[in-house]
Scaffold this motif. Structure first.
Motif, PDB file in Angstrom:
ATOM      1  N   SER A   1       0.839  -1.210   0.000  1.00  0.00           N
ATOM      2  CA  SER A   1       0.000   0.000   0.000  1.00  0.00           C
ATOM      3  C   SER A   1       0.870   1.255   0.000  1.00  0.00           C
ATOM      4  O   SER A   1       0.605   2.217  -0.732  1.00  0.00           O
ATOM      5  CB  SER A   1      -0.884   0.016   1.250  1.00  0.00           C
ATOM      6  OG  SER A   1      -1.803  -1.038   1.211  1.00  0.00           O
TER       7      SER A   1
ATOM      8  N   ARG B   1       1.502   4.245  -3.023  1.00  0.00           N
ATOM      9  CA  ARG B   1       1.253   5.651  -2.677  1.00  0.00           C
ATOM     10  C   ARG B   1       2.521   6.493  -2.814  1.00  0.00           C
ATOM     11  O   ARG B   1       2.454   7.675  -3.151  1.00  0.00           O
ATOM     12  CB  ARG B   1       0.663   5.746  -1.259  1.00  0.00           C
ATOM     13  CG  ARG B   1      -0.798   5.252  -1.207  1.00  0.00           C
ATOM     14  CD  ARG B   1      -1.202   4.905   0.208  1.00  0.00           C
ATOM     15  NE  ARG B   1      -2.611   4.613   0.353  1.00  0.00           N
ATOM     16  CZ  ARG B   1      -3.192   3.433   0.044  1.00  0.00           C
ATOM     17  NH1 ARG B   1      -2.473   2.447  -0.465  1.00  0.00           N
ATOM     18  NH2 ARG B   1      -4.483   3.253   0.236  1.00  0.00           N
TER      19      ARG B   1
ATOM     20  N   THR C   1      -5.601  -1.593  -6.128  1.00  0.00           N
ATOM     21  CA  THR C   1      -5.098  -0.358  -5.511  1.00  0.00           C
ATOM     22  C   THR C   1      -4.548   0.565  -6.585  1.00  0.00           C
ATOM     23  O   THR C   1      -4.879   1.758  -6.630  1.00  0.00           O
ATOM     24  CB  THR C   1      -3.978  -0.681  -4.496  1.00  0.00           C
ATOM     25  OG1 THR C   1      -4.465  -1.654  -3.580  1.00  0.00           O
ATOM     26  CG2 THR C   1      -3.538   0.560  -3.746  1.00  0.00           C
TER      27      THR C   1
ATOM     28  N   ARG D   1      -7.452   1.979  -8.942  1.00  0.00           N
ATOM     29  CA  ARG D   1      -8.430   2.868  -8.288  1.00  0.00           C
ATOM     30  C   ARG D   1      -7.774   4.182  -7.861  1.00  0.00           C
ATOM     31  O   ARG D   1      -8.365   5.255  -8.019  1.00  0.00           O
ATOM     32  CB  ARG D   1      -9.094   2.141  -7.114  1.00  0.00           C
ATOM     33  CG  ARG D   1      -9.986   0.985  -7.603  1.00  0.00           C
ATOM     34  CD  ARG D   1     -10.772   0.371  -6.476  1.00  0.00           C
ATOM     35  NE  ARG D   1     -11.698  -0.647  -6.936  1.00  0.00           N
ATOM     36  CZ  ARG D   1     -11.735  -1.915  -6.494  1.00  0.00           C
ATOM     37  NH1 ARG D   1     -10.870  -2.320  -5.570  1.00  0.00           N
ATOM     38  NH2 ARG D   1     -12.621  -2.766  -6.956  1.00  0.00           N
TER      39      ARG D   1
ATOM     40  N   ARG E   1     -17.551   1.848  -7.508  1.00  0.00           N
ATOM     41  CA  ARG E   1     -17.229   2.432  -6.201  1.00  0.00           C
ATOM     42  C   ARG E   1     -16.254   3.610  -6.335  1.00  0.00           C
ATOM     43  O   ARG E   1     -16.140   4.418  -5.423  1.00  0.00           O
ATOM     44  CB  ARG E   1     -16.684   1.347  -5.251  1.00  0.00           C
ATOM     45  CG  ARG E   1     -15.537   0.572  -5.832  1.00  0.00           C
ATOM     46  CD  ARG E   1     -14.989  -0.506  -4.897  1.00  0.00           C
ATOM     47  NE  ARG E   1     -15.974  -1.449  -4.440  1.00  0.00           N
ATOM     48  CZ  ARG E   1     -15.816  -2.223  -3.362  1.00  0.00           C
ATOM     49  NH1 ARG E   1     -14.696  -2.169  -2.651  1.00  0.00           N
ATOM     50  NH2 ARG E   1     -16.751  -3.063  -2.991  1.00  0.00           N
TER      51      ARG E   1
ATOM     52  N   SER F   1     -13.543   0.944   2.457  1.00  0.00           N
ATOM     53  CA  SER F   1     -12.488   0.729   1.464  1.00  0.00           C
ATOM     54  C   SER F   1     -11.503   1.888   1.451  1.00  0.00           C
ATOM     55  O   SER F   1     -11.854   3.028   1.137  1.00  0.00           O
ATOM     56  CB  SER F   1     -13.110   0.565   0.073  1.00  0.00           C
ATOM     57  OG  SER F   1     -12.100   0.660  -0.907  1.00  0.00           O
ATOM     58  N   ALA F   2     -10.259   1.558   1.766  1.00  0.00           N
ATOM     59  CA  ALA F   2      -9.204   2.579   1.704  1.00  0.00           C
ATOM     60  C   ALA F   2      -8.934   2.974   0.268  1.00  0.00           C
ATOM     61  O   ALA F   2      -8.497   4.100   0.000  1.00  0.00           O
ATOM     62  CB  ALA F   2      -7.926   2.032   2.342  1.00  0.00           C
ATOM     63  N   GLN F   3      -9.200   2.058  -0.652  1.00  0.00           N
ATOM     64  CA  GLN F   3      -8.974   2.405  -2.064  1.00  0.00           C
ATOM     65  C   GLN F   3      -9.955   3.478  -2.506  1.00  0.00           C
ATOM     66  O   GLN F   3      -9.590   4.427  -3.203  1.00  0.00           O
ATOM     67  CB  GLN F   3      -9.099   1.160  -2.936  1.00  0.00           C
ATOM     68  CG  GLN F   3      -7.985   0.158  -2.667  1.00  0.00           C
ATOM     69  CD  GLN F   3      -8.128  -1.119  -3.466  1.00  0.00           C
ATOM     70  OE1 GLN F   3      -9.098  -1.312  -4.207  1.00  0.00           O
ATOM     71  NE2 GLN F   3      -7.173  -2.019  -3.302  1.00  0.00           N
TER      72      GLN F   3
ATOM     73  N   ASP G   1      -6.934  -8.216   4.347  1.00  0.00           N
ATOM     74  CA  ASP G   1      -6.148  -9.053   3.426  1.00  0.00           C
ATOM     75  C   ASP G   1      -5.639 -10.331   4.088  1.00  0.00           C
ATOM     76  O   ASP G   1      -5.043 -11.179   3.420  1.00  0.00           O
ATOM     77  CB  ASP G   1      -4.955  -8.257   2.880  1.00  0.00           C
ATOM     78  CG  ASP G   1      -5.408  -7.178   1.897  1.00  0.00           C
ATOM     79  OD1 ASP G   1      -6.492  -7.313   1.310  1.00  0.00           O
ATOM     80  OD2 ASP G   1      -4.661  -6.193   1.720  1.00  0.00           O
TER      81      ASP G   1
ATOM     82  N   GLU H   1     -16.577  -7.658   1.944  1.00  0.00           N
ATOM     83  CA  GLU H   1     -15.555  -7.149   1.006  1.00  0.00           C
ATOM     84  C   GLU H   1     -14.633  -8.258   0.482  1.00  0.00           C
ATOM     85  O   GLU H   1     -14.033  -8.123  -0.573  1.00  0.00           O
ATOM     86  CB  GLU H   1     -14.728  -6.044   1.673  1.00  0.00           C
ATOM     87  CG  GLU H   1     -15.429  -4.688   1.690  1.00  0.00           C
ATOM     88  CD  GLU H   1     -15.648  -4.128   0.279  1.00  0.00           C
ATOM     89  OE1 GLU H   1     -14.666  -3.852  -0.403  1.00  0.00           O
ATOM     90  OE2 GLU H   1     -16.814  -3.985  -0.120  1.00  0.00           O
TER      91      GLU H   1
ATOM     92  N   LYS I   1     -12.308  -9.091  -3.784  1.00  0.00           N
ATOM     93  CA  LYS I   1     -10.846  -8.891  -3.823  1.00  0.00           C
ATOM     94  C   LYS I   1     -10.296  -9.497  -5.129  1.00  0.00           C
ATOM     95  O   LYS I   1     -11.048  -9.705  -6.069  1.00  0.00           O
ATOM     96  CB  LYS I   1     -10.208  -9.523  -2.584  1.00  0.00           C
ATOM     97  CG  LYS I   1     -10.623  -8.844  -1.287  1.00  0.00           C
ATOM     98  CD  LYS I   1     -10.101  -7.442  -1.215  1.00  0.00           C
ATOM     99  CE  LYS I   1     -10.544  -6.710   0.017  1.00  0.00           C
ATOM    100  NZ  LYS I   1     -10.203  -5.289  -0.047  1.00  0.00           N
TER     101      LYS I   1
ATOM    102  N   ARG J   1      -2.712 -14.059  -2.545  1.00  0.00           N
ATOM    103  CA  ARG J   1      -2.873 -14.447  -1.134  1.00  0.00           C
ATOM    104  C   ARG J   1      -3.508 -15.827  -0.986  1.00  0.00           C
ATOM    105  O   ARG J   1      -3.287 -16.518   0.008  1.00  0.00           O
ATOM    106  CB  ARG J   1      -3.661 -13.387  -0.373  1.00  0.00           C
ATOM    107  CG  ARG J   1      -2.952 -12.032  -0.386  1.00  0.00           C
ATOM    108  CD  ARG J   1      -3.414 -11.097   0.692  1.00  0.00           C
ATOM    109  NE  ARG J   1      -3.097  -9.716   0.333  1.00  0.00           N
ATOM    110  CZ  ARG J   1      -1.893  -9.157   0.435  1.00  0.00           C
ATOM    111  NH1 ARG J   1      -0.884  -9.850   0.909  1.00  0.00           N
ATOM    112  NH2 ARG J   1      -1.706  -7.904   0.069  1.00  0.00           N
TER     113      ARG J   1
HETATM  114  C1  S3P Z   1      -5.557  -1.432  -0.098  1.00  0.00           C
HETATM  115  C2  S3P Z   1      -6.804  -1.469   0.437  1.00  0.00           C
HETATM  116  C3  S3P Z   1      -7.569  -2.700   0.623  1.00  0.00           C
HETATM  117  C4  S3P Z   1      -6.717  -3.951   0.494  1.00  0.00           C
HETATM  118  C5  S3P Z   1      -5.764  -3.868  -0.646  1.00  0.00           C
HETATM  119  C6  S3P Z   1      -4.856  -2.663  -0.501  1.00  0.00           C
HETATM  120  C7  S3P Z   1      -4.892  -0.127  -0.249  1.00  0.00           C
HETATM  121  O1  S3P Z   1      -8.603  -2.740  -0.346  1.00  0.00           O
HETATM  122  O2  S3P Z   1      -7.532  -5.086   0.357  1.00  0.00           O
HETATM  123  O3  S3P Z   1      -4.963  -5.032  -0.720  1.00  0.00           O
HETATM  124  O4  S3P Z   1      -3.668  -0.091  -0.459  1.00  0.00           O
HETATM  125  O5  S3P Z   1      -5.587   0.890  -0.143  1.00  0.00           O
HETATM  126  P1  S3P Z   1      -9.994  -1.960  -0.068  1.00  0.00           P
HETATM  127  O6  S3P Z   1      -9.629  -0.600   0.275  1.00  0.00           O
HETATM  128  O7  S3P Z   1     -10.785  -2.039  -1.326  1.00  0.00           O
HETATM  129  O8  S3P Z   1     -10.614  -2.706   1.069  1.00  0.00           O
END
Ligand code: S3P
Length: 450
Positions: free
Chosen positions: A29, A33, A102, A105, A133, A174-176, A327, A350, A354, A403
């Motif tokens: 992640s 970024r 990631t 998005r 989304r 969702s962090a994404q 994850d 969620e 994946k 995974r």
């Molecule tokens: C991630 C967010 C997660 C995670 C992915 C990495 C990220 O997904 O499953 O492997 O780096 O923001 P979601 O945000 O869709 O849950």
């Protein structure tokens, strides 16, 4: 890009104790970024410890396609010479993000407010995953999108020429999605507010602050509210990427279930929005300790020591913790197979969207190895057999999901019979050194088509 090569069948045989140090790669992640924010900053961002997995390499290529100069110095050291917020050039080719949700998005978010047009695609796994989304919130900024049915890739985004700021509550944890909105907000004038009902990983917020953006976070009755002021000048940074807790999960879990093991996994990022697995394992009775706890680059870090734990117990995993270990459910379900009693995992819808439908992929593979699983749309239960009682002997489909492949390799280390996957190729998306690293600890993973 994964999914393009011939399948690499792999088998993991029951092995002796796992011993030694596991130096896992950089955080996926944070690696994505670092490249993306580096591309949006002015000046040279220097990155050390970048994860050089396929997912991140695809993001590096994409940043070049949008005009940033991205230089690989070798050994995980990279430089990004950014184009500044709003400075993306229109790519002249389709952007292929491979297997990475990631990557695609977050990049869609970045370009959505820049008035350029870009077309995105991915491998067979990514092209099945939901993109509405992201396209829903970026439409609020003024971007348009056309993709395949149900919002799937390939997809073209026409960025907003005159973006407006938005107030947006993410409909899924969702962090994404949160990050896509924040990155889009960078080039919109005024303040954008994103609210998430459940906290998800906060690397984007932390890094935006580090690059000099005006960003604040507060807890409200509606949830965690993030406010970002648009059109900042982001200042290039030096970033030391911490090692990935999601990759650490594999040697840690392998050590817990393999008799006689004692493995040290140094220098792991333990941001609380990522560390849920380790709390869960401790609740199950794992002999897992944090040594040398410290802060590095604004993130909590520790060395993890995992020892064989013969008396693991099934538990009800706290659903409030789901986002912080999202994850890690596949490998947790493997550990749960070796625990006594049921491990109940709820609030995990969620997992269905994946890299694969992870409940389905794990349930099928666990059953093929003699473990009973019950499942519903947003929950599943693994019926643990206890240490020494997991039959193994099955071949599992990894479904283009790194995974899933790694989880079944871990299972084979402590089952009665070897466990196989039809394709270990996807492991290279996030953990290219997995086979070597586990082999050096004492695992017996072989490529069965060699
Ligand atoms: C991630 C967010 C997660 C995670 C992915 C990495 C990220 O997904 O499953 O492997 O780096 O923001 P979601 O945000 O869709 O849950």
């Amino acid at each position: 890009m994964s999914g393009h090569g011939a399948p690499i069948p792999m088998t993991s045989r029951p092995c002796g104790p796992l011993k030694g140090e596991a130096i896992v790669p950089g955080d996926k992640s944070i690696s994505h970024r670092s490249l993306i924010l580096g591309a949006l900053a002015v000046g040279e961002t220097k990155i050390s410890g970048l994860l050089e997995g396929e997912d991140v390499i695809d993001t590096a290529k994409a940043m070049r396609a949008f005009g940033a100069d991205v230089v690989d110095h070798g050994g995980g050291d990279w430089s990004v010479f950014g184009v500044g917020v709003g400075g993306f050039a229109e790519p002249d080719q389709v952007i292929d993000c491979g297997n990475s949700g990631t990557g695609v998005r977050l990049i869609m978010g970045c370009m959505a407010t820049t008035g350029i047009t870009a077309t995105f695609t991915g491998d067979a796994s990514l092209n099945k995953r939901p993109m509405a989304r992201v396209t829903d919130p970026i439409a609020l900024f003024g971007a348009q999108s056309v993709g395949r049915s149900e919002g799937r890739l390939p997809m073209t985004i026409v960025g907003a020429k005159e973006p407006v700021p938005v107030r947006y509550t993410t409909p899924v944890p969702s962090a994404q999605v949160k990050s896509a909105v924040l990155l889009a907000a960078l080039n919109a004038p005024g303040q954008t507010v994103v609210i998430e009902k459940e906290a998800t990983r906060d690397h984007t917020e932390r890094m935006l602050a580090g690059f000099g953006a005006d960003i604040s976070v507060r807890d409200t009755d509606e949830g965690r509210e993030i406010t970002l002021t648009g059109q900042p000048e982001l200042v290039a940074q030096e970033i030391a990427v911490p090692r990935d807790p999601s990759s650490a999960a594999f040697p840690v879990c392998a050590a817990l279930i393999t008799p006689g093991s004692d493995v040290l996994v140094p220098n792991i990022g333990l941001n609380p929005t990522r560390a849920g697995l380790f709390t869960t394992l401790q609740e199950m009775g794992a002999d897992l300790t944090f040594e040398n706890e410290r802060e590095e680059g604004g993130e909590p870090v520790a060395d993890l020591r995992a020892k064989f734990s013969p008396d693991l117990k099934g538990i009800d995993v706290d659903p409030a913790r789901a986002a912080s270990m999202i994850d890690e459910y596949p490998v947790l379900s493997v550990v749960a197979s070796f625990a006594q009693g049921d491990t109940v995992m709820k609030g995990v819808k969620e997992l269905r969207v994946k890299e694969s439908d992870r409940i389905d992929a794990m349930a099928k593979g666990l059953r093929a190895n003699g473990v009973e699983v019950e499942e519903g749309e947003d929950w599943w239960i693994v019926k643990g057999l206890g240490h020494g009682n997991v039959p193994g002997g099955g071949t599992c489909e990894s479904q283009l999901d790194h995974r899933i492949a790694m989880s079944f390799m871990v299972m084979g280390m402590a089952a009665q019979k070897p466990v196989s996957v039809d394709d270990g190729g996807p492991i290279a998306t996030s953990f290219p050194i997995f086979e070597n690293l586990m082999g050096n600890l004492g695992a017996q993973i072989v490529r069965t088509n060699a």
